[in-house]
Design a protein around this motif. Structure first.
Motif, short mmCIF file in Angstrom:
data_model
loop_
_atom_site.label_atom_id
_atom_site.label_comp_id
_atom_site.label_asym_id
_atom_site.label_seq_id
_atom_site.Cartn_x
_atom_site.Cartn_y
_atom_site.Cartn_z
N TYR A 1 0.87 -1.37 0.05
CA TYR A 1 0.10 0.03 -0.04
C TYR A 1 0.92 1.29 0.03
N SER B 1 -7.83 -0.04 2.58
CA SER B 1 -8.00 -1.38 2.27
C SER B 1 -9.16 -1.94 2.30
N LEU B 2 -10.20 -1.63 3.36
CA LEU B 2 -11.52 -2.14 3.40
C LEU B 2 -12.30 -1.60 2.18
N ALA C 1 -11.38 -0.50 -0.72
CA ALA C 1 -10.78 -1.10 -2.14
C ALA C 1 -11.10 -2.34 -2.32
N ARG C 2 -11.79 -3.07 -1.27
CA ARG C 2 -12.12 -4.40 -1.39
C ARG C 2 -13.21 -4.49 -2.32
#
Length: 78
Positions: A24, A74-75, A77-78
């Protein structure tokens, strides 16, 4: 001089958060931005919680805030 320190702390915190969250990294400018926003998040969440003050305390809180920010990214982007 305050803006320069904010950029330096943001760069260090963004780099460290990128190392914690492998994959990231956003390049130098992105890491600085993540670090600065992380410093805001860390300052809001922790305030003066850390016993280590000064530059080290700022880097720690900014890094923790940046890691939280990368986790949220990141959550999303899922």
């Amino acid at each position: 001089m305050g803006i320069l320190w904010m950029i330096i702390i943001g760069a260090v915190a963004g780099f460290l958060a990128g190392q914690v969250f492998r994959g990231y990294g956003f390049g130098f400018v992105g890491n600085v931005a993540v670090g600065i926003v992380g410093a805001l998040i860390g300052g809001f969440l922790f305030g003066n919680v850390f016993l280590v003050g000064g530059l080290v305390g700022q880097i720690i809180s900014a890094t923790v805030g940046a890691v939280i920010l990368l986790f949220v990214i990141s959550l999303v982007a899922r």
